[in-house]
Design an enzyme around this catalytic site. Structure first.
Site, PDB file in Angstrom:
ATOM      1  N   CYS A 112      37.085  38.114  38.668  1.00 32.74           N
ATOM      2  CA  CYS A 112      36.908  37.388  37.402  1.00 32.74           C
ATOM      3  C   CYS A 112      35.827  36.305  37.488  1.00 32.74           C
ATOM      4  O   CYS A 112      35.348  35.820  36.468  1.00 32.74           O
ATOM      5  CB  CYS A 112      38.220  36.762  36.948  1.00 32.74           C
ATOM      6  SG  CYS A 112      39.470  37.996  36.569  1.00 32.74           S
ATOM      7  N   HIS A 246      36.230  30.983  32.103  1.00 41.20           N
ATOM      8  CA  HIS A 246      36.859  32.306  32.139  1.00 41.20           C
ATOM      9  C   HIS A 246      38.121  32.236  31.280  1.00 41.20           C
ATOM     10  O   HIS A 246      38.881  31.267  31.348  1.00 41.20           O
ATOM     11  CB  HIS A 246      37.199  32.652  33.591  1.00 41.20           C
ATOM     12  CG  HIS A 246      38.042  33.874  33.730  1.00 41.20           C
ATOM     13  ND1 HIS A 246      37.735  35.045  33.068  1.00 41.20           N
ATOM     14  CD2 HIS A 246      39.186  34.117  34.432  1.00 41.20           C
ATOM     15  CE1 HIS A 246      38.655  35.949  33.363  1.00 41.20           C
ATOM     16  NE2 HIS A 246      39.540  35.411  34.180  1.00 41.20           N
ATOM     17  N   ASN A 276      41.974  38.540  28.735  1.00 45.19           N
ATOM     18  CA  ASN A 276      41.249  38.351  29.997  1.00 45.19           C
ATOM     19  C   ASN A 276      40.388  39.591  30.256  1.00 45.19           C
ATOM     20  O   ASN A 276      40.907  40.651  30.612  1.00 45.19           O
ATOM     21  CB  ASN A 276      42.274  38.137  31.115  1.00 45.19           C
ATOM     22  CG  ASN A 276      41.623  37.901  32.469  1.00 45.19           C
ATOM     23  OD1 ASN A 276      40.433  38.143  32.642  1.00 45.19           O
ATOM     24  ND2 ASN A 276      42.410  37.452  33.423  1.00 45.19           N
TER      25      ASN A 276
HETATM   26  O1  UT7 Z   1      41.859  36.278  35.710  1.00 46.54           O
HETATM   27  C1  UT7 Z   1      42.352  36.000  36.980  1.00 46.54           C
HETATM   28  C2  UT7 Z   1      43.298  34.942  36.970  1.00 46.54           C
HETATM   29  N1  UT7 Z   1      44.579  35.283  36.366  1.00 46.54           N
HETATM   30  C3  UT7 Z   1      45.226  34.316  35.790  1.00 46.54           C
HETATM   31  O2  UT7 Z   1      44.710  33.229  35.694  1.00 46.54           O
HETATM   32  C4  UT7 Z   1      46.662  34.519  35.315  1.00 46.54           C
HETATM   33  C5  UT7 Z   1      47.477  33.327  35.743  1.00 46.54           C
HETATM   34  N2  UT7 Z   1      48.888  33.381  35.382  1.00 46.54           N
HETATM   35  C6  UT7 Z   1      49.312  33.295  34.090  1.00 46.54           C
HETATM   36  O3  UT7 Z   1      48.534  33.263  33.159  1.00 46.54           O
HETATM   37  C7  UT7 Z   1      50.815  33.172  33.859  1.00 46.54           C
HETATM   38  O4  UT7 Z   1      51.453  32.926  35.074  1.00 46.54           O
HETATM   39  C8  UT7 Z   1      51.450  34.401  33.169  1.00 46.54           C
HETATM   40  C9  UT7 Z   1      51.014  34.465  31.726  1.00 46.54           C
HETATM   41  C10 UT7 Z   1      51.018  35.667  33.904  1.00 46.54           C
HETATM   42  C11 UT7 Z   1      52.962  34.304  33.202  1.00 46.54           C
HETATM   43  O5  UT7 Z   1      53.421  33.100  32.596  1.00 46.54           O
HETATM   44  P1  UT7 Z   1      54.567  32.231  33.310  1.00 46.54           P
HETATM   45  O6  UT7 Z   1      54.884  31.133  32.393  1.00 46.54           O
HETATM   46  O7  UT7 Z   1      54.044  31.862  34.665  1.00 46.54           O
HETATM   47  O8  UT7 Z   1      55.794  33.221  33.358  1.00 46.54           O
HETATM   48  P2  UT7 Z   1      56.549  33.841  34.623  1.00 46.54           P
HETATM   49  O9  UT7 Z   1      55.705  34.835  35.333  1.00 46.54           O
HETATM   50  O10 UT7 Z   1      57.117  32.740  35.452  1.00 46.54           O
HETATM   51  O11 UT7 Z   1      57.733  34.601  33.902  1.00 46.54           O
HETATM   52  C12 UT7 Z   1      58.704  33.906  33.105  1.00 46.54           C
HETATM   53  C13 UT7 Z   1      59.652  34.925  32.502  1.00 46.54           C
HETATM   54  C14 UT7 Z   1      60.222  35.917  33.510  1.00 46.54           C
HETATM   55  O12 UT7 Z   1      61.562  36.154  33.152  1.00 46.54           O
HETATM   56  P3  UT7 Z   1      62.768  35.436  33.924  1.00 46.54           P
HETATM   57  O13 UT7 Z   1      62.628  35.870  35.363  1.00 46.54           O
HETATM   58  O14 UT7 Z   1      62.548  33.966  33.738  1.00 46.54           O
HETATM   59  O15 UT7 Z   1      63.994  35.986  33.241  1.00 46.54           O
HETATM   60  C15 UT7 Z   1      59.437  37.169  33.296  1.00 46.54           C
HETATM   61  O16 UT7 Z   1      60.135  38.341  33.628  1.00 46.54           O
HETATM   62  O17 UT7 Z   1      58.966  35.724  31.536  1.00 46.54           O
HETATM   63  C16 UT7 Z   1      59.194  37.121  31.807  1.00 46.54           C
HETATM   64  N3  UT7 Z   1      58.015  37.859  31.378  1.00 46.54           N
HETATM   65  C17 UT7 Z   1      57.875  38.344  30.139  1.00 46.54           C
HETATM   66  N4  UT7 Z   1      58.690  38.307  29.064  1.00 46.54           N
HETATM   67  C18 UT7 Z   1      58.234  38.882  27.931  1.00 46.54           C
HETATM   68  C19 UT7 Z   1      56.910  38.151  32.106  1.00 46.54           C
HETATM   69  N5  UT7 Z   1      56.034  38.834  31.336  1.00 46.54           N
HETATM   70  C20 UT7 Z   1      56.609  38.956  30.112  1.00 46.54           C
HETATM   71  C21 UT7 Z   1      56.213  39.547  28.907  1.00 46.54           C
HETATM   72  N6  UT7 Z   1      57.045  39.488  27.848  1.00 46.54           N
HETATM   73  N7  UT7 Z   1      55.005  40.137  28.770  1.00 46.54           N
END
Ligand code: UT7
Length: 319
Positions: A112, A246, A276
């Site tokens: 990225c 980005h 992204n």
């Molecule tokens: O381009 C390269 C760089 N990449 C990035 O910069 C991405 C960086 N990371 C992020 O943007 C975020 O971490 C995410 C958007 C990927 C995730 O957000 P988060 O607030 O960190 O959520 P999480 O991964 O901690 O997940 C929270 C909850 C989980 O459920 P439980 O375990 O709390 O019950 C996930 O299973 O959200 C759940 N979850 C979803 N729920 C509905 C994960 N993806 C989804 C989804 N829809 N699409």
């Protein structure tokens, strides 16, 4: 002499997929995706639309609008992490498609952060090799490399391409002022938190990501690289008209600005429409900001990105 971005064109695949479209087949919702990321929709390439297809479309548009003779192009550099094949490079395919037979061509892969890396490479090569005219293209079909059953990654990505014309600046005020690159491939800590799991049994493989960990590094490292490049060039955020980062996640951009006390109003955000698009996200955001009349000629821009590797960096450019 400084190197200047003299024109830019982009290409986005026709198909737009909204969060609601995704929630029809996936256990997710518009509410979750929008509040966690700022993404509302993304462009997704058709089956037969490869990364080179997007790169060639953007480049042909650039050539038409800038009226450049392809035979006057000295080099073609493509940043991509989703090339059609391991070889030949995407850049060679572009060279053939536009018949720029005097140009040498190669790809740069810094995930990225690829656009910032390719910009730095182009800038230094143009100066050291005395190149007059270079095409810098960032093109990605990252949605072809996601696991469409993994809701934690597949909702985040989109496809697109941006093509830039780089030439020597006619005045001393405009052009690429500075670039700064960083990498850390330390295993476990960095290398494995964001990766492609490799081709398997003829399949393309897919992206794996420890989202929360990457989220934290993205904020810390982009904020750090922006501060370092400004300090090294005796500049402050008040010398910058627009930050064009980005576009991985709106919340990352808000936290990054908060950390350095940078005004979020100075940040160009296109996450909502593009999602992204890996290394294509900054060129896509720049074209969008030019079209909307936000960015104007003479503005000083601060680009920043972080990607797999980890790779990250920043650049200051006056357009
Ligand atoms: O381009 C390269 C760089 N990449 C990035 O910069 C991405 C960086 N990371 C992020 O943007 C975020 O971490 C995410 C958007 C990927 C995730 O957000 P988060 O607030 O960190 O959520 P999480 O991964 O901690 O997940 C929270 C909850 C989980 O459920 P439980 O375990 O709390 O019950 C996930 O299973 O959200 C759940 N979850 C979803 N729920 C509905 C994960 N993806 C989804 C989804 N829809 N699409």
């Amino acid at each position: 002499m400084r190197i200047k971005i003299t024109d830019i064109a982009t290409y986005l695949p026709e198909k737009v997929v909204t969060n609601d479209d995704l929630s029809a087949t996936l256990d997710t919702s518009h509410e979750w995706i929008y509040t966690r990321t700022g993404i509302e929709s993304r462009h997704i390439s058709a089956r037969d639309e490869l990364t080179s297809t997007l790169a060639i479309e953007a480049t042909k548009k650039l050539i038409r609008q800038s009226n450049v003779d392809p035979m006057t192009i000295d080099a073609i550099i493509v940043s991509t992490t989703t090339g059609d094949t391991r070889f030949p490079s995407c850049a060679c395919k572009v060279q053939g498609a536009i018949e720029a037979y005097k140009a040498f061509a190669f790809d740069v892969n810094a995930a990225c952060a690829g656009f910032i890396y390719a910009l730095a490479v182009a800038d230094s090569m143009m100066k050291s090799m005395k190149l007059r005219r270079v095409l810098l293209i960032s093109a990605e079909t990252i949605t072809k490399f996601v696991d469409w059953t993994d809701r934690s990654t597949c909702v985040l990505f989109g496809d697109g391409a941006g093509a830039m014309l780089l030439e020597g600046a006619e005045d001393s005020q405009t052009g690429i002022i500075a670039t700064k690159l960083y990498s850390n491939g330390e295993d476990e800590k960095f290398n494995s938190i964001l990766a492609h799991n490799g081709e398997q049994n003829g399949n393309r493989g897919y992206i794996t990501m420890a989202g929360r960990t990457v989220f934290k590094y993205a904020i810390d490292y982009m904020a750090m690289s922006m501060k370092e490049i400004l300090d090294e060039n005796n500049m402050t955020i008040s010398d910058i008209d627009w930050i064009i980062p980005h576009q991985a996640n709106r919340r990352i951009l808000e936290s990054m600005c908060k950390m350095r006390d940078f005004p979020i109003e100075k940040v160009i955000i296109t996450t909502q429409e593009h999602a992204n698009t890996s290394s294509a996200s900054i060129p896509l955001a720049l074209r969008d900001a030019l079209d909307k009349g936000k960015v104007n000629q003479g503005d000083t821009l601060l680009f920043t990105a972080l990607g797999a590797g980890l790779t990250w960096g920043s650049a200051i450019v006056r357009i």
